[in-house]
Design a protein around this motif. Structure first.
Motif, PDB file in Angstrom:
ATOM      1  N   HIS A 210       0.857  -1.178   0.000  1.00 21.54           N
ATOM      2  CA  HIS A 210       0.000   0.000   0.000  1.00 21.54           C
ATOM      3  C   HIS A 210       0.900   1.237   0.000  1.00 21.54           C
ATOM      4  O   HIS A 210       1.958   1.240   0.635  1.00 21.54           O
ATOM      5  CB  HIS A 210      -0.884  -0.015   1.255  1.00 21.54           C
ATOM      6  N   PRO A 211       0.518   2.317  -0.695  1.00 22.55           N
ATOM      7  CA  PRO A 211       1.378   3.509  -0.747  1.00 22.55           C
ATOM      8  C   PRO A 211       1.706   4.096   0.623  1.00 22.55           C
ATOM      9  O   PRO A 211       2.731   4.770   0.778  1.00 22.55           O
ATOM     10  CB  PRO A 211       0.559   4.496  -1.583  1.00 22.55           C
ATOM     11  N   GLU A 212       0.862   3.835   1.628  1.00 18.35           N
ATOM     12  CA  GLU A 212       1.089   4.367   2.970  1.00 18.35           C
ATOM     13  C   GLU A 212       1.404   3.262   3.979  1.00 18.35           C
ATOM     14  O   GLU A 212       1.231   3.447   5.188  1.00 18.35           O
ATOM     15  CB  GLU A 212      -0.140   5.167   3.439  1.00 18.35           C
ATOM     16  N   ALA A 213       1.863   2.116   3.500  1.00 17.60           N
ATOM     17  CA  ALA A 213       2.195   1.007   4.396  1.00 17.60           C
ATOM     18  C   ALA A 213       3.251   1.437   5.404  1.00 17.60           C
ATOM     19  O   ALA A 213       4.173   2.197   5.080  1.00 17.60           O
ATOM     20  CB  ALA A 213       2.701  -0.181   3.590  1.00 17.60           C
ATOM     21  N   ILE A 214       3.112   0.946   6.639  1.00 14.75           N
ATOM     22  CA  ILE A 214       4.028   1.329   7.712  1.00 14.75           C
ATOM     23  C   ILE A 214       4.864   0.143   8.155  1.00 14.75           C
ATOM     24  O   ILE A 214       4.527  -1.018   7.896  1.00 14.75           O
ATOM     25  CB  ILE A 214       3.262   1.908   8.920  1.00 14.75           C
ATOM     26  N   CYS A 215       5.961   0.447   8.853  1.00 16.14           N
ATOM     27  CA  CYS A 215       6.811  -0.592   9.443  1.00 16.14           C
ATOM     28  C   CYS A 215       7.113  -0.179  10.876  1.00 16.14           C
ATOM     29  O   CYS A 215       8.129   0.494  11.130  1.00 16.14           O
ATOM     30  CB  CYS A 215       8.092  -0.778   8.643  1.00 16.14           C
ATOM     31  N   PRO A 216       6.258  -0.540  11.835  1.00 16.11           N
ATOM     32  CA  PRO A 216       6.506  -0.155  13.226  1.00 16.11           C
ATOM     33  C   PRO A 216       7.834  -0.660  13.773  1.00 16.11           C
ATOM     34  O   PRO A 216       8.384  -0.062  14.699  1.00 16.11           O
ATOM     35  CB  PRO A 216       5.326  -0.785  13.975  1.00 16.11           C
ATOM     36  N   SER A 217       8.366  -1.743  13.227  1.00 10.43           N
ATOM     37  CA  SER A 217       9.647  -2.276  13.700  1.00 10.43           C
ATOM     38  C   SER A 217      10.832  -1.431  13.246  1.00 10.43           C
ATOM     39  O   SER A 217      11.918  -1.533  13.825  1.00 10.43           O
ATOM     40  CB  SER A 217       9.837  -3.711  13.215  1.00 10.43           C
ATOM     41  N   ALA A 218      10.650  -0.630  12.211  1.00 10.42           N
ATOM     42  CA  ALA A 218      11.702   0.264  11.709  1.00 10.42           C
ATOM     43  C   ALA A 218      11.042   1.596  11.361  1.00 10.42           C
ATOM     44  O   ALA A 218      10.875   1.934  10.183  1.00 10.42           O
ATOM     45  CB  ALA A 218      12.406  -0.340  10.503  1.00 10.42           C
ATOM     46  N   PRO A 219      10.628   2.361  12.382  1.00 10.71           N
ATOM     47  CA  PRO A 219       9.802   3.543  12.154  1.00 10.71           C
ATOM     48  C   PRO A 219      10.482   4.672  11.397  1.00 10.71           C
ATOM     49  O   PRO A 219       9.801   5.595  10.936  1.00 10.71           O
ATOM     50  CB  PRO A 219       9.424   3.983  13.570  1.00 10.71           C
ATOM     51  N   THR A 220      11.809   4.614  11.248  1.00 13.80           N
ATOM     52  CA  THR A 220      12.484   5.682  10.507  1.00 13.80           C
ATOM     53  C   THR A 220      12.466   5.446   9.000  1.00 13.80           C
ATOM     54  O   THR A 220      12.829   6.337   8.233  1.00 13.80           O
ATOM     55  CB  THR A 220      13.942   5.828  10.964  1.00 13.80           C
ATOM     56  N   LEU A 221      12.046   4.255   8.563  1.00 14.63           N
ATOM     57  CA  LEU A 221      11.971   3.981   7.134  1.00 14.63           C
ATOM     58  C   LEU A 221      10.828   4.772   6.501  1.00 14.63           C
ATOM     59  O   LEU A 221       9.806   5.027   7.149  1.00 14.63           O
ATOM     60  CB  LEU A 221      11.739   2.492   6.884  1.00 14.63           C
ATOM     61  N   PRO A 222      10.960   5.155   5.229  1.00 15.37           N
ATOM     62  CA  PRO A 222       9.840   5.795   4.534  1.00 15.37           C
ATOM     63  C   PRO A 222       8.633   4.867   4.480  1.00 15.37           C
ATOM     64  O   PRO A 222       8.781   3.636   4.478  1.00 15.37           O
ATOM     65  CB  PRO A 222      10.395   6.044   3.126  1.00 15.37           C
ATOM     66  N   VAL A 223       7.434   5.442   4.451  1.00 13.52           N
ATOM     67  CA  VAL A 223       6.236   4.625   4.327  1.00 13.52           C
ATOM     68  C   VAL A 223       6.130   4.099   2.901  1.00 13.52           C
ATOM     69  O   VAL A 223       6.792   4.589   1.984  1.00 13.52           O
ATOM     70  CB  VAL A 223       4.970   5.427   4.707  1.00 13.52           C
ATOM     71  N   GLY A 224       5.257   3.105   2.743  1.00 16.09           N
ATOM     72  CA  GLY A 224       5.022   2.552   1.426  1.00 16.09           C
ATOM     73  C   GLY A 224       6.165   1.682   0.929  1.00 16.09           C
ATOM     74  O   GLY A 224       7.041   1.267   1.696  1.00 16.09           O
ATOM     75  N   PRO A 225       6.193   1.412  -0.373  1.00 12.18           N
ATOM     76  CA  PRO A 225       7.211   0.504  -0.926  1.00 12.18           C
ATOM     77  C   PRO A 225       8.631   1.028  -0.796  1.00 12.18           C
ATOM     78  O   PRO A 225       9.584   0.247  -0.781  1.00 12.18           O
ATOM     79  CB  PRO A 225       6.799   0.365  -2.396  1.00 12.18           C
ATOM     80  N   GLU A 226       8.802   2.353  -0.700  1.00 12.04           N
ATOM     81  CA  GLU A 226      10.158   2.906  -0.656  1.00 12.04           C
ATOM     82  C   GLU A 226      10.926   2.447   0.580  1.00 12.04           C
ATOM     83  O   GLU A 226      12.149   2.311   0.536  1.00 12.04           O
ATOM     84  CB  GLU A 226      10.106   4.430  -0.723  1.00 12.04           C
ATOM     85  N   GLY A 227      10.223   2.234   1.692  1.00  9.67           N
ATOM     86  CA  GLY A 227      10.906   1.774   2.894  1.00  9.67           C
ATOM     87  C   GLY A 227      11.547   0.413   2.693  1.00  9.67           C
ATOM     88  O   GLY A 227      12.710   0.185   3.069  1.00  9.67           O
ATOM     89  N   THR A 228      10.788  -0.510   2.096  1.00  9.34           N
ATOM     90  CA  THR A 228      11.333  -1.848   1.843  1.00  9.34           C
ATOM     91  C   THR A 228      12.439  -1.799   0.804  1.00  9.34           C
ATOM     92  O   THR A 228      13.470  -2.476   0.942  1.00  9.34           O
ATOM     93  CB  THR A 228      10.209  -2.793   1.398  1.00  9.34           C
ATOM     94  N   LYS A 229      12.268  -1.002  -0.230  1.00  6.25           N
ATOM     95  CA  LYS A 229      13.332  -0.878  -1.235  1.00  6.25           C
ATOM     96  C   LYS A 229      14.638  -0.421  -0.581  1.00  6.25           C
ATOM     97  O   LYS A 229      15.717  -0.937  -0.892  1.00  6.25           O
ATOM     98  CB  LYS A 229      12.922   0.109  -2.324  1.00  6.25           C
ATOM     99  N   ALA A 230      14.542   0.538   0.328  1.00  7.66           N
ATOM    100  CA  ALA A 230      15.742   1.091   0.964  1.00  7.66           C
ATOM    101  C   ALA A 230      16.467   0.043   1.792  1.00  7.66           C
ATOM    102  O   ALA A 230      17.698  -0.094   1.702  1.00  7.66           O
ATOM    103  CB  ALA A 230      15.356   2.293   1.829  1.00  7.66           C
ATOM    104  N   ILE A 231      15.718  -0.714   2.605  1.00  6.29           N
ATOM    105  CA  ILE A 231      16.375  -1.685   3.480  1.00  6.29           C
ATOM    106  C   ILE A 231      16.896  -2.877   2.680  1.00  6.29           C
ATOM    107  O   ILE A 231      17.965  -3.426   2.984  1.00  6.29           O
ATOM    108  CB  ILE A 231      15.418  -2.137   4.620  1.00  6.29           C
ATOM    109  N   VAL A 232      16.177  -3.290   1.634  1.00  8.92           N
ATOM    110  CA  VAL A 232      16.657  -4.387   0.795  1.00  8.92           C
ATOM    111  C   VAL A 232      17.962  -3.983   0.103  1.00  8.92           C
ATOM    112  O   VAL A 232      18.930  -4.753   0.066  1.00  8.92           O
ATOM    113  CB  VAL A 232      15.594  -4.803  -0.235  1.00  8.92           C
ATOM    114  N   GLN A 233      17.993  -2.770  -0.447  1.00  7.02           N
ATOM    115  CA  GLN A 233      19.209  -2.295  -1.108  1.00  7.02           C
ATOM    116  C   GLN A 233      20.386  -2.248  -0.139  1.00  7.02           C
ATOM    117  O   GLN A 233      21.505  -2.627  -0.478  1.00  7.02           O
ATOM    118  CB  GLN A 233      18.972  -0.909  -1.713  1.00  7.02           C
ATOM    119  N   MET A 234      20.131  -1.791   1.079  1.00 11.37           N
ATOM    120  CA  MET A 234      21.198  -1.680   2.066  1.00 11.37           C
ATOM    121  C   MET A 234      21.770  -3.054   2.418  1.00 11.37           C
ATOM    122  O   MET A 234      22.989  -3.252   2.439  1.00 11.37           O
ATOM    123  CB  MET A 234      20.673  -0.984   3.316  1.00 11.37           C
TER     124      MET A 234
END
Length: 315
Positions: A210-234
Motif C-alpha cells: 500500500h502507498p502508505e504502508a508502515i513498518c513499526p519495527s523500523a519507524p524511521t523507514l519511509p512509508v510505502g514501498p520505498e521503505g522496503t526498497k531502501a532496506i533491501v538495497q542496504m
C-alpha cells in the motif's frame, strides 16, 4: 511478576478477537492454548505448563544455558524475565494455520536485576519478541523465538543506538483494507521474500505494498514501498551474495508470518560497520498485515545482536 490486572481489557479483547477469527476447531484451540501460555508467563506460573506443553518440548532458539524439554523452558522464562520483576508480556497479534501459531509480543519492565551479565540499570525498557509454536494434540511441542535484543541493549545503555534520524512523532497511521484469503496472504509473503529480498526485484514492491504502508519495527523507514526498497538495497549491498529462505510460514486472511533464515558475506558497509569479509547467518520472524491485496504493515524481530556478534561488534 505481573498481576492479572496488568493485562488490560483491550489486550484481552484483542486476543479473544484473534482466537475467534479462526473457523477451524484445531486452530481455535491452538490459539487459545497459546493465549493461556502467555497468561502463565505473565504470572510466572510455570507449573501450569504441565497441562499444555509437552514434556519433551523442543526449543529451537534456546537462550544460553537453557536445558532441554519443558523443565528447561520453565527455567528459561525465569532467567530471561527474572531481571524485570514487573515485566508484562502482551501478544499484540495472534494467528494460526494448521499446527503452527504465531504470536507477536510487546513487553515492558524495569531492569532491576542482572541480565546475562549486565547489572540492573533501574531503567524502564520496552522490547518486542515474536514466538512461533507448533502444537499436537493440544500440547505445545516446539518453539522458535526472535527478540529485539539489540534494541533492549541500547535502552540498557550498553550498546550504541544505530545511526539515523529519530522516528516521526506522531508515528504514521496504518492504512486499512479488506481481508482476502489465506492463500493470497501466503503468496504475498513468498513474493516479498523469494523475489524482492532474495532476487532484488525491487520494482515488485510497488505492486505489493500500500502507498502508505508502515513498518513499526523500523519507524524511521519511509512509508510505502520505498521503505522496503531502501532496506533491501542496504542489506544486499552489504552482503552481495545475500541469500534468504522461508523455513516456516502460517497465514490467515489478513495476516501472515514467516520464520526466515538468511546470510551472506559481509563485503560492504552495514549500519556503519566497515566490511569484515566474514560469512554470517541470522534468523528473523516477519509478520505482514494484509488488506485489499496489499501489505499494510510489516513487523519483524531479527537476531541483529547475534549478527553483530558474528561481525565482531560488541564483544
Amino acid at each position: 511478576m505481573a498481576k492479572p490486572e496488568d493485562i488490560t481489557l483491550a489486550d484481552k479483547a484483542n486476543q479473544w478477537d484473534r482466537i475467534v477469527a479462526a473457523d477451524d476447531s484445531t486452530e481455535i484451540a491452538n490459539k487459545a492454548i497459546i493465549a493461556r501460555y502467555v497468561y502463565a508467563t505473565n504470572l510466572m506460573d510455570m507449573d501450569t505448563f504441565d497441562g499444555y506443553v509437552a514434556e519433551d518440548y523442543v526449543e529451537h532458539d534456546p537462550i544460553p544455558g537453557q536445558q532441554p524439554g519443558r523443565d528447561g523452558l520453565k527455567e528459561a522464562y525465569k532467567i530471561f524475565a527474572g531481571p524485570f520483576p514487573d515485566a508484562v508480556f502482551v501478544f499484540a497479534d495472534l494467528f494460526a494455520e494448521g499446527d503452527l501459531v504465531f504470536g507477536r509480543g510487546e513487553i515492558s519492565g524495569t531492569h532491576e536485576g542482572e541480565f546475562f551479565g549486565i547489572p540492573g540499570s533501574g531503567k524502564k525498557v520496552y522490547w518486542t519478541g515474536t514466538r512461533l509454536f507448533r502444537l499436537k494434540d493440544n500440547k505445545v511441542t516446539d518453539g522458535w523465538f526472535n527478540v529485539d535484543l539489540a534494541g533492549l541493549l541500547v535502552q540498557m545503555g550498553v550498546a550504541p543506538a544505530p545511526p539515523g534520524p529519530p522516528p516521526p512523532d506522531p508515528p504514521p497511521v496504518m492504512p486499512t483494507g479488506a481481508p482476502g484469503t489465506r492463500e493470497q496472504s501466503t503468496q504475498i509473503m513468498r513474493t516479498l521474500i523469494d523475489e524482492i529480498w532474495a532476487q532484488g526485484k525491487l520494482d515488485l514492491a510497488d505492486d505489493l505494498f500500500h502507498p502508505e504502508a508502515i513498518c513499526p519495527s523500523a519507524p524511521t523507514l519511509p512509508v510505502g514501498p520505498e521503505g522496503t526498497k531502501a532496506i533491501v538495497q542496504m542489506v544486499r549491498s552489504a552482503f552481495p551474495d545475500y541469500w534468504v529462505k522461508i523455513d516456516l510460514i502460517a497465514a490467515e486472511a489478513d495476516r501472515v508470518g514467516a520464520r526466515i533464515s538468511q546470510g551472506g558475506t559481509h563485503q560492504g558497509d552495514f549500519f556503519g560497520i566497515p566490511p569484515t569479509g566474514k560469512e554470517v547467518s541470522w534468523t528473523e520472524m516477519a509478520i505482514l498485515r494484509i488488506g485489499d491485496g496489499k501489505i499494510l504493515a510489516t513487523w519483524f524481530d531479527s537476531d541483529i545482536a547475534g549478527l553483530m556478534q558474528q561481525l565482531g561488534v560488541g564483544g
